[in-house]
Design a protein around this motif. Structure first.
Motif, PDB file in Angstrom:
ATOM      1  N   PRO A 208      84.359  49.437  15.137  1.00 57.76           N
ATOM      2  CA  PRO A 208      83.830  48.072  15.285  1.00 57.76           C
ATOM      3  C   PRO A 208      84.872  47.009  14.956  1.00 57.76           C
ATOM      4  N   PRO A 209      84.705  45.798  15.490  1.00 54.78           N
ATOM      5  CA  PRO A 209      85.584  44.680  15.119  1.00 54.78           C
ATOM      6  C   PRO A 209      85.587  44.468  13.614  1.00 54.78           C
ATOM      7  N   GLY A 210      86.747  44.069  13.100  1.00 50.95           N
ATOM      8  CA  GLY A 210      86.885  43.859  11.668  1.00 50.95           C
ATOM      9  C   GLY A 210      87.497  45.038  10.948  1.00 50.95           C
ATOM     10  N   THR A 211      87.596  46.190  11.610  1.00 51.68           N
ATOM     11  CA  THR A 211      88.199  47.374  11.000  1.00 51.68           C
ATOM     12  C   THR A 211      89.669  47.464  11.408  1.00 51.68           C
ATOM     13  N   VAL A 212      90.456  48.175  10.605  1.00 52.17           N
ATOM     14  CA  VAL A 212      91.864  48.369  10.924  1.00 52.17           C
ATOM     15  C   VAL A 212      92.019  49.071  12.268  1.00 52.17           C
ATOM     16  N   CYS A 213      91.189  50.074  12.515  1.00 45.63           N
ATOM     17  CA  CYS A 213      91.329  50.844  13.759  1.00 45.63           C
ATOM     18  C   CYS A 213      90.998  50.012  14.992  1.00 45.63           C
ATOM     19  N   HIS A 214      90.077  49.066  14.849  1.00 43.19           N
ATOM     20  CA  HIS A 214      89.794  48.186  15.988  1.00 43.19           C
ATOM     21  C   HIS A 214      90.993  47.275  16.254  1.00 43.19           C
ATOM     22  N   GLN A 215      91.632  46.801  15.201  1.00 47.83           N
ATOM     23  CA  GLN A 215      92.829  45.976  15.384  1.00 47.83           C
ATOM     24  C   GLN A 215      93.954  46.799  16.002  1.00 47.83           C
ATOM     25  N   TRP A 216      94.072  48.060  15.572  1.00 52.05           N
ATOM     26  CA  TRP A 216      95.036  48.950  16.219  1.00 52.05           C
ATOM     27  C   TRP A 216      94.755  49.016  17.722  1.00 52.05           C
ATOM     28  N   PHE A 217      93.496  49.199  18.080  1.00 50.33           N
ATOM     29  CA  PHE A 217      93.099  49.328  19.490  1.00 50.33           C
ATOM     30  C   PHE A 217      93.447  48.062  20.267  1.00 50.33           C
ATOM     31  N   ARG A 218      93.132  46.889  19.687  1.00 50.34           N
ATOM     32  CA  ARG A 218      93.417  45.643  20.388  1.00 50.34           C
ATOM     33  C   ARG A 218      94.924  45.474  20.639  1.00 50.34           C
ATOM     34  N   ARG A 219      95.742  45.947  19.713  1.00 48.41           N
ATOM     35  CA  ARG A 219      97.188  45.818  19.876  1.00 48.41           C
ATOM     36  C   ARG A 219      97.718  46.724  20.985  1.00 48.41           C
ATOM     37  N   LEU A 220      97.010  47.832  21.271  1.00 46.93           N
ATOM     38  CA  LEU A 220      97.428  48.690  22.388  1.00 46.93           C
ATOM     39  C   LEU A 220      97.403  47.928  23.705  1.00 46.93           C
ATOM     40  N   PHE A 221      96.458  46.984  23.819  1.00 47.98           N
ATOM     41  CA  PHE A 221      96.248  46.280  25.078  1.00 47.98           C
ATOM     42  C   PHE A 221      96.598  44.799  24.963  1.00 47.98           C
ATOM     43  N   ALA A 222      97.472  44.472  24.010  1.00 47.49           N
ATOM     44  CA  ALA A 222      97.805  43.059  23.777  1.00 47.49           C
ATOM     45  C   ALA A 222      98.452  42.411  25.004  1.00 47.49           C
ATOM     46  N   GLN A 223      99.206  43.206  25.797  1.00 48.06           N
ATOM     47  CA  GLN A 223      99.890  42.654  26.964  1.00 48.06           C
ATOM     48  C   GLN A 223      99.152  42.940  28.270  1.00 48.06           C
ATOM     49  N   ALA A 224      97.984  43.561  28.187  1.00 46.64           N
ATOM     50  CA  ALA A 224      97.253  43.928  29.410  1.00 46.64           C
ATOM     51  C   ALA A 224      96.675  42.687  30.088  1.00 46.64           C
ATOM     52  N   ARG A 225      96.612  42.723  31.396  1.00 49.99           N
ATOM     53  CA  ARG A 225      96.064  41.592  32.149  1.00 49.99           C
ATOM     54  C   ARG A 225      94.547  41.607  32.191  1.00 49.99           C
ATOM     55  N   THR A 226      93.965  42.762  31.992  1.00 50.71           N
ATOM     56  CA  THR A 226      92.498  42.876  32.005  1.00 50.71           C
ATOM     57  C   THR A 226      92.016  43.473  30.694  1.00 50.71           C
ATOM     58  N   GLU A 227      90.775  43.173  30.345  1.00 49.33           N
ATOM     59  CA  GLU A 227      90.191  43.708  29.120  1.00 49.33           C
ATOM     60  C   GLU A 227      89.932  45.211  29.259  1.00 49.33           C
ATOM     61  N   PRO A 269      99.811  61.938  21.566  1.00 49.98           N
ATOM     62  CA  PRO A 269     100.489  60.862  20.845  1.00 49.98           C
ATOM     63  C   PRO A 269     100.747  59.661  21.749  1.00 49.98           C
ATOM     64  N   LEU A 270     100.982  58.514  21.131  1.00 52.02           N
ATOM     65  CA  LEU A 270     101.295  57.285  21.845  1.00 52.02           C
ATOM     66  C   LEU A 270     102.805  57.030  21.789  1.00 52.02           C
ATOM     67  N   ARG A 271     103.309  56.342  22.801  1.00 54.64           N
ATOM     68  CA  ARG A 271     104.732  56.018  22.822  1.00 54.64           C
ATOM     69  C   ARG A 271     105.087  55.099  21.653  1.00 54.64           C
ATOM     70  N   ARG A 272     104.228  54.127  21.370  1.00 54.39           N
ATOM     71  CA  ARG A 272     104.395  53.262  20.206  1.00 54.39           C
ATOM     72  C   ARG A 272     103.135  53.364  19.351  1.00 54.39           C
ATOM     73  N   PRO A 273     103.021  54.406  18.557  1.00 53.57           N
ATOM     74  CA  PRO A 273     101.768  54.644  17.839  1.00 53.57           C
ATOM     75  C   PRO A 273     101.558  53.623  16.719  1.00 53.57           C
ATOM     76  N   PRO A 274     100.321  53.178  16.529  1.00 58.00           N
ATOM     77  CA  PRO A 274     100.025  52.371  15.341  1.00 58.00           C
ATOM     78  C   PRO A 274     100.159  53.244  14.104  1.00 58.00           C
ATOM     79  N   LYS A 275     100.580  52.643  13.010  1.00 55.23           N
ATOM     80  CA  LYS A 275     100.761  53.438  11.797  1.00 55.23           C
ATOM     81  C   LYS A 275     100.441  52.604  10.574  1.00 55.23           C
TER      82      LYS A 275
END
Length: 319
Positions: A208-227, A269-275
Motif C-alpha cells: 500500500p501507499p506509505g510503505t517503503v516497498c510502495h515507494q520502491w515500486f514507484r521508483r521503478l516506473f519514475a521515468q515511465a510515460r504511462t502509469e 533480479p532487477l538491473r537497478r534493484p532497490p535496496k
C-alpha cells in the motif's frame, strides 16, 4: 538523592509529551509515573513539569535534569556491564531487541535457536518496531539493541546520517528487492536482470501507499510515460504471493520479507534493484555487554538470499 526511576520517567515524558504515553512505554500506570515525578520535585525542590493543553511540558529546571539524565544512565550501565564482563563474560540475563518486522523474520529468527543452544542463560525478547521508534527505545533505555534500515534514502529517512554520541551502529545486512512471478509468466523466461522496458505492460500487486516497498515500486516506473497497471494493493507479502501464483500479476518483494517461494514461483533480479542497508544500533555505554556482542556475532557475517531463493554469502561486515 534523585531516584533513577524518576529520571527515566522524566525523560519519557519529555520525549512523548504526556504522562499516559510515558507510562505505556515504561510499563507503569499514569498514576505511578505521576507519583515518581512528584517525588522528584520534592527531591530537587522545584517543579519539573507544567501543564500544556492536554499534555505537559518540562519546566526549565525539569529540562536541565532531563538533559543530564543520559550521563547518569550511561554511568550506571557501564557499572553493570563491567560487572557482567568480569563475571566470566558469558551472556546471561534478558536482552531487549527491537526491529522492523522483516528483520525479525529474515535476520533474528534464524539466530534465536543458535543463541539459545550456546547461551542457555541468555533470554532474548524481540519486539517489532519501526526504525524511528526503535532508535528512540534504545536511546531511552527501554530496549538494548535495535535493527533499523535506511529505506534506500527514501523520505522520511528513519536512520539519521549522524547518530547521537550516546549511540553506536554497525552494518549488518543489505536487503534487495526482486520481482516475483509465476514460472509460467513471460518474465520468468528472461535470463538478464529486469529493467523498466521489460517490466512495461505487466500487471502488479503492490504494497500500500506509505510503505517503503510502495515507494520502491514507484521508483521503478519514475521515468515511465504511462502509469503501471496495479491490480491489487496488499500489505502482507505472503498474501501478495498467493495472488502471484495464478500468473496474472507480479510483485516487488524484499528478500528479507520473502517466504519460501515453492515450485510455482520464481524471483528475478532487477538491473537497478532497490535496496536498504540494515544496521544494528546500541548504546555506547553498553559496548562491553556480552549479550549484545553475542547477538552481533551471530548476525554477521549474515547470509543473504539470492534472487533464485537460495542462500548465498553476504557482503563482509565493514570494519
Amino acid at each position: 538523592m534523585i531516584e533513577v526511576g524518576a529520571l527515566r520517567a522524566l525523560r519519557a515524558v519529555a520525549a512523548l509529551g504526556t504522562l499516559a504515553r510515558a507510562a505505556e512505554e515504561l510499563g507503569f500506570t499514569a498514576s505511578a509515573v505521576s507519583q515518581q515525578l512528584k517525588r522528584l520535585e520534592r527531591q530537587v525542590g522545584v517543579p519539573v513539569l507544567a501543564p500544556a493543553g492536554r499534555g505537559v511540558v518540562l519546566t526549565p529546571a525539569g529540562q536541565a535534569i532531563a538533559d543530564s539524565a543520559p550521563e547518569v544512565f550511561q554511568a550506571l550501565e557501564r557499572c553493570a556491564e563491567a560487572a557482567r564482563s568480569v563475571s566470566a563474560g558469558a551472556p546471561r540475563g534478558t536482552l531487549r531487541v527491537v526491529a522492523f518486522s522483516t528483520a525479525i523474520r529474515g535476520l533474528l529468527a534464524p539466530v534465536v535457536p543458535r543463541l539459545a543452544a550456546r547461551f542457555p542463560e541468555l533470554r532474548l525478547e524481540l519486539t517489532e518496531q519501526d526504525p524511528g521508534e526503535a532508535l528512540h527505545s534504545v536511546g531511552a533505555g527501554t530496549a538494548d539493541l535495535a535493527l533499523v534500515h535506511d529505506a534506500d534514502g527514501l523520505p522520511p529517512a528513519p536512520l539519521p546520517v549522524s547518530l547521537p554520541p550516546s549511540l553506536v551502529r554497525r552494518w549488518v545486512h543489505t536487503d534487495l528487492g526482486d520481482v516475483v512471478m509465476s514460472r509460467a509468466h513471460p518474465l520468468a523466461r528472461l535470463d538478464a536482470p529486469l529493467d523498466e522496458a521489460s517490466l512495461a505492460g505487466h500487471a502488479w500487486v503492490t504494497s500500500p501507499p506509505g510503505t517503503v516497498c510502495h515507494q520502491w515500486f514507484r521508483r521503478l516506473f519514475a521515468q515511465a510515460r504511462t502509469e503501471p497497471d496495479v491490480r491489487h494493493s496488499v500489505d502482507d507479502f505472503a498474501t501478495q504471493l498467493s495472488l502471484v501464483v495464478p500468473g496474472q500479476v507480479v510483485a516487488l518483494i524484499p528478500r528479507l520479507a520473502r517466504p519460501p517461494l515453492g515450485d510455482g514461483l520464481v524471483a528475478r533480479p532487477l538491473r537497478r534493484p532497490p535496496k536498504r542497508e540494515v544496521h544494528a544500533v546500541w548504546r555506547r555505554s553498553a559496548e562491553a555487554s556480552p549479550a549484545i556482542r553475542a547477538v552481533l556475532a551471530e548476525l554477521g557475517p549474515a547470509e543473504a538470499i539470492s534472487a533464485a531463493g537460495t542462500p548465498k554469502r553476504a557482503m563482509p561486515t565493514p570494519s
